[in-house]
Motif scaffolding. Sequence first.
Motif, PDB file in Angstrom:
ATOM      1  N   LYS A  81       1.004  -1.135   0.029  1.00 45.30           N
ATOM      2  CA  LYS A  81       0.100   0.144   0.115  1.00 45.30           C
ATOM      3  C   LYS A  81       0.877   0.991   0.120  1.00 45.30           C
ATOM      4  O   LYS A  81       1.807   1.236   0.533  1.00 45.30           O
ATOM      5  CB  LYS A  81      -0.981   0.046   1.256  1.00 45.30           C
ATOM      6  CG  LYS A  81      -0.350  -0.012   2.498  1.00 45.30           C
ATOM      7  CD  LYS A  81      -1.245   0.117   3.411  1.00 45.30           C
ATOM      8  CE  LYS A  81      -0.619   0.339   4.938  1.00 45.30           C
ATOM      9  NZ  LYS A  81      -1.920   0.422   6.075  1.00 45.30           N
ATOM     10  N   ILE A  82       0.666   2.133  -0.550  1.00 44.32           N
ATOM     11  CA  ILE A  82       1.368   3.339  -0.880  1.00 44.32           C
ATOM     12  C   ILE A  82       1.024   4.317   0.440  1.00 44.32           C
ATOM     13  O   ILE A  82      -0.140   4.738   0.453  1.00 44.32           O
ATOM     14  CB  ILE A  82       0.918   4.064  -2.293  1.00 44.32           C
ATOM     15  CG1 ILE A  82       1.348   3.357  -3.315  1.00 44.32           C
ATOM     16  CG2 ILE A  82       1.720   5.533  -2.275  1.00 44.32           C
ATOM     17  CD1 ILE A  82       0.990   3.821  -4.818  1.00 44.32           C
ATOM     18  N   LEU A  83       2.045   4.549   1.301  1.00 40.87           N
ATOM     19  CA  LEU A  83       1.868   5.448   2.288  1.00 40.87           C
ATOM     20  C   LEU A  83       2.173   6.913   2.215  1.00 40.87           C
ATOM     21  O   LEU A  83       1.236   7.731   2.546  1.00 40.87           O
ATOM     22  CB  LEU A  83       3.107   5.164   3.352  1.00 40.87           C
ATOM     23  CG  LEU A  83       2.982   3.666   3.877  1.00 40.87           C
ATOM     24  CD1 LEU A  83       4.040   3.347   4.929  1.00 40.87           C
ATOM     25  CD2 LEU A  83       1.632   3.420   4.675  1.00 40.87           C
ATOM     26  N   LYS A  84       2.929   7.019   1.186  1.00 38.91           N
ATOM     27  CA  LYS A  84       3.060   8.329   0.920  1.00 38.91           C
ATOM     28  C   LYS A  84       3.678   8.627  -0.654  1.00 38.91           C
ATOM     29  O   LYS A  84       4.582   7.802  -1.098  1.00 38.91           O
ATOM     30  CB  LYS A  84       4.099   9.197   1.853  1.00 38.91           C
ATOM     31  CG  LYS A  84       4.226  10.646   1.579  1.00 38.91           C
ATOM     32  CD  LYS A  84       5.359  11.181   2.657  1.00 38.91           C
ATOM     33  CE  LYS A  84       5.015  10.961   4.088  1.00 38.91           C
ATOM     34  NZ  LYS A  84       6.081  11.583   4.811  1.00 38.91           N
ATOM     35  N   HIS A  85       3.240   9.648  -1.296  1.00 41.90           N
ATOM     36  CA  HIS A  85       3.674   9.770  -2.792  1.00 41.90           C
ATOM     37  C   HIS A  85       4.273  11.132  -2.799  1.00 41.90           C
ATOM     38  O   HIS A  85       3.605  12.245  -2.492  1.00 41.90           O
ATOM     39  CB  HIS A  85       2.563   9.703  -3.948  1.00 41.90           C
ATOM     40  CG  HIS A  85       3.053  10.416  -5.171  1.00 41.90           C
ATOM     41  ND1 HIS A  85       2.221  10.656  -6.021  1.00 41.90           N
ATOM     42  CD2 HIS A  85       4.188  10.191  -5.751  1.00 41.90           C
ATOM     43  CE1 HIS A  85       2.657  11.038  -7.089  1.00 41.90           C
ATOM     44  NE2 HIS A  85       3.934  10.697  -6.926  1.00 41.90           N
ATOM     45  N   ILE A  86       5.620  11.494  -3.051  1.00 39.50           N
ATOM     46  CA  ILE A  86       6.171  12.625  -3.036  1.00 39.50           C
ATOM     47  C   ILE A  86       6.475  13.102  -4.665  1.00 39.50           C
ATOM     48  O   ILE A  86       7.514  12.500  -4.988  1.00 39.50           O
ATOM     49  CB  ILE A  86       7.442  12.810  -2.102  1.00 39.50           C
ATOM     50  CG1 ILE A  86       6.937  12.499  -0.714  1.00 39.50           C
ATOM     51  CG2 ILE A  86       8.175  14.404  -2.207  1.00 39.50           C
ATOM     52  CD1 ILE A  86       8.183  12.433   0.075  1.00 39.50           C
ATOM     53  N   PRO A  87       5.823  14.035  -5.147  1.00 41.04           N
ATOM     54  CA  PRO A  87       6.186  14.482  -6.490  1.00 41.04           C
ATOM     55  C   PRO A  87       7.142  15.477  -6.423  1.00 41.04           C
ATOM     56  O   PRO A  87       7.013  16.545  -5.790  1.00 41.04           O
ATOM     57  CB  PRO A  87       4.924  14.720  -7.234  1.00 41.04           C
ATOM     58  CG  PRO A  87       3.852  15.144  -5.952  1.00 41.04           C
ATOM     59  CD  PRO A  87       4.339  14.296  -4.821  1.00 41.04           C
TER      60      PRO A  87
END
Length: 103
Positions: A81-87
Amino acid sequence: MRYTDRITLHKTLGRQYDPSQGKTVIAVDDGVVLPCNLSRLGIENTATAFGSVEKEIVVARLQFLYTDDVDKAVISDQKYKILKHIPHKRKSVFYLEGVDEWT
């Protein structure tokens, strides 16, 4: 940095109870396979960012900016599961936690 690993990013389409399995089943899209660089987040950084050293966090770095909305990932048949996405300006970073089943 070498981008030799592969990650499949998925978006949740819906949830539905399956009486034959006796549980709620998550429906996801087909996903998109992308090259990435994988590494593990250290214990100190895990405690600082997520408040627990019990979690094992995997960091997936993409070579380019990824802007679509995703919440699940698969790497080598392991679900995350994706906890955090930083673009960032030119690349994206995903913080992932391994799970047995998607919820």
